[in-house]
Write an enzyme that holds these catalytic residues in place. Sequence first.
Site, PDB file in Angstrom:
ATOM      1  N   ARG A   1     -49.473  11.871  27.963  1.00 56.87           N
ATOM      2  CA  ARG A   1     -48.974  13.085  27.531  1.00 56.87           C
ATOM      3  C   ARG A   1     -47.842  12.952  26.208  1.00 56.87           C
ATOM      4  O   ARG A   1     -47.616  11.716  25.723  1.00 56.87           O
ATOM      5  CB  ARG A   1     -47.879  13.668  28.314  1.00 56.87           C
ATOM      6  CG  ARG A   1     -47.124  14.577  28.321  1.00 56.87           C
ATOM      7  CD  ARG A   1     -45.749  14.856  29.208  1.00 56.87           C
ATOM      8  NE  ARG A   1     -44.766  14.053  28.993  1.00 56.87           N
ATOM      9  CZ  ARG A   1     -43.949  14.293  28.387  1.00 56.87           C
ATOM     10  NH1 ARG A   1     -44.828  15.824  26.767  1.00 56.87           N
ATOM     11  NH2 ARG A   1     -43.215  13.985  27.719  1.00 56.87           N
ATOM     12  N   VAL A   2     -47.914  14.114  25.330  1.00 57.62           N
ATOM     13  CA  VAL A   2     -47.714  14.343  24.199  1.00 57.62           C
ATOM     14  C   VAL A   2     -47.124  16.221  24.533  1.00 57.62           C
ATOM     15  O   VAL A   2     -48.418  16.511  25.435  1.00 57.62           O
ATOM     16  CB  VAL A   2     -48.546  14.253  22.904  1.00 57.62           C
ATOM     17  CG1 VAL A   2     -49.015  13.251  22.737  1.00 57.62           C
ATOM     18  CG2 VAL A   2     -49.755  15.112  22.841  1.00 57.62           C
ATOM     19  N   SER A   3     -46.222  16.561  24.265  1.00 56.35           N
ATOM     20  CA  SER A   3     -45.329  18.023  24.434  1.00 56.35           C
ATOM     21  C   SER A   3     -46.275  18.631  23.580  1.00 56.35           C
ATOM     22  O   SER A   3     -45.864  20.109  24.051  1.00 56.35           O
ATOM     23  CB  SER A   3     -43.957  17.306  23.665  1.00 56.35           C
ATOM     24  OG  SER A   3     -43.453  16.745  23.966  1.00 56.35           O
ATOM     25  N   THR A   4     -46.479  18.638  22.475  1.00 55.77           N
ATOM     26  CA  THR A   4     -47.436  20.284  21.414  1.00 55.77           C
ATOM     27  C   THR A   4     -48.843  19.459  21.708  1.00 55.77           C
ATOM     28  O   THR A   4     -48.914  18.281  21.042  1.00 55.77           O
ATOM     29  CB  THR A   4     -46.995  19.939  20.220  1.00 55.77           C
ATOM     30  OG1 THR A   4     -47.201  19.158  19.682  1.00 55.77           O
ATOM     31  CG2 THR A   4     -45.453  20.371  20.580  1.00 55.77           C
TER      32      THR A   4
ATOM     33  N   GLN B   1     -49.404  17.200  18.157  1.00 58.27           N
ATOM     34  CA  GLN B   1     -48.975  16.020  18.413  1.00 58.27           C
ATOM     35  C   GLN B   1     -50.516  15.467  18.128  1.00 58.27           C
ATOM     36  O   GLN B   1     -51.218  15.872  18.859  1.00 58.27           O
ATOM     37  CB  GLN B   1     -47.637  15.527  19.488  1.00 58.27           C
ATOM     38  CG  GLN B   1     -46.880  16.215  19.005  1.00 58.27           C
ATOM     39  CD  GLN B   1     -45.724  15.145  20.609  1.00 58.27           C
ATOM     40  OE1 GLN B   1     -45.327  15.922  20.910  1.00 58.27           O
ATOM     41  NE2 GLN B   1     -44.619  14.482  19.430  1.00 58.27           N
TER      42      GLN B   1
END
Length: 210
Positions: free
Chosen positions: A13-16, A19
């Site tokens: 998982r990455v936030s945006t 990314q």
Amino acid sequence: MNSNKKVNVFYSRVSTLDQNDARQLDNLSGFDFVFADKCSGSIPIFDRPKGKQIRKLIDNGQLESLTIHSIDRLGRDTLSVLDVWKQLTEYGIKIICRNPSFQNLNEDGSINIFSDLMLSILSIMGDFEKKLIKERQIEGIEKAKLEGKYTGRVVNSKESVEQFLKKPKIKRIIRDINSGYTVREIAENANCSNTTILKVKKLLLTKPKL
């Protein structure tokens, strides 16, 4: 895919969307599924788009192992990480963390000693976070009182057992308990943690059956 086949999943998982998750998505051979979410870590893992697919595999009894780059991929804070870790361990699902390298279960299904130590550390951190949150709540309430803006319930005010057991979600849990559902089934039906269910069961032992 055979619905009875056990599967191994890698999750990142990455936030945006901007990314780059290439650092997490490395050495992926041998996995049946590779799921990558691009969303805020504040969203509980099983409410995320790919996390919902993992939840479905769990519900179908197919998930054998879940590999993650780092333990914070499981939740937004220590408490949420701890809750997911405990749930998967209770289901007998192996969690493999790459950074740092450790896992919850040994090859024979027994609890990994290092993992148990990590869990103890996380529990301590979780308790510390709870205290910090409570202190901030008290400070915020005191400030609001001074400004004449506070209208909510006072922190640490006691909720009676009767009030707790009359809550709509708790009533649903009680119905499922009385109907003979397992803890896992109740957690799925009521969208709650195993801890809440065990608390209700404990209270029911000292209360008339509702």
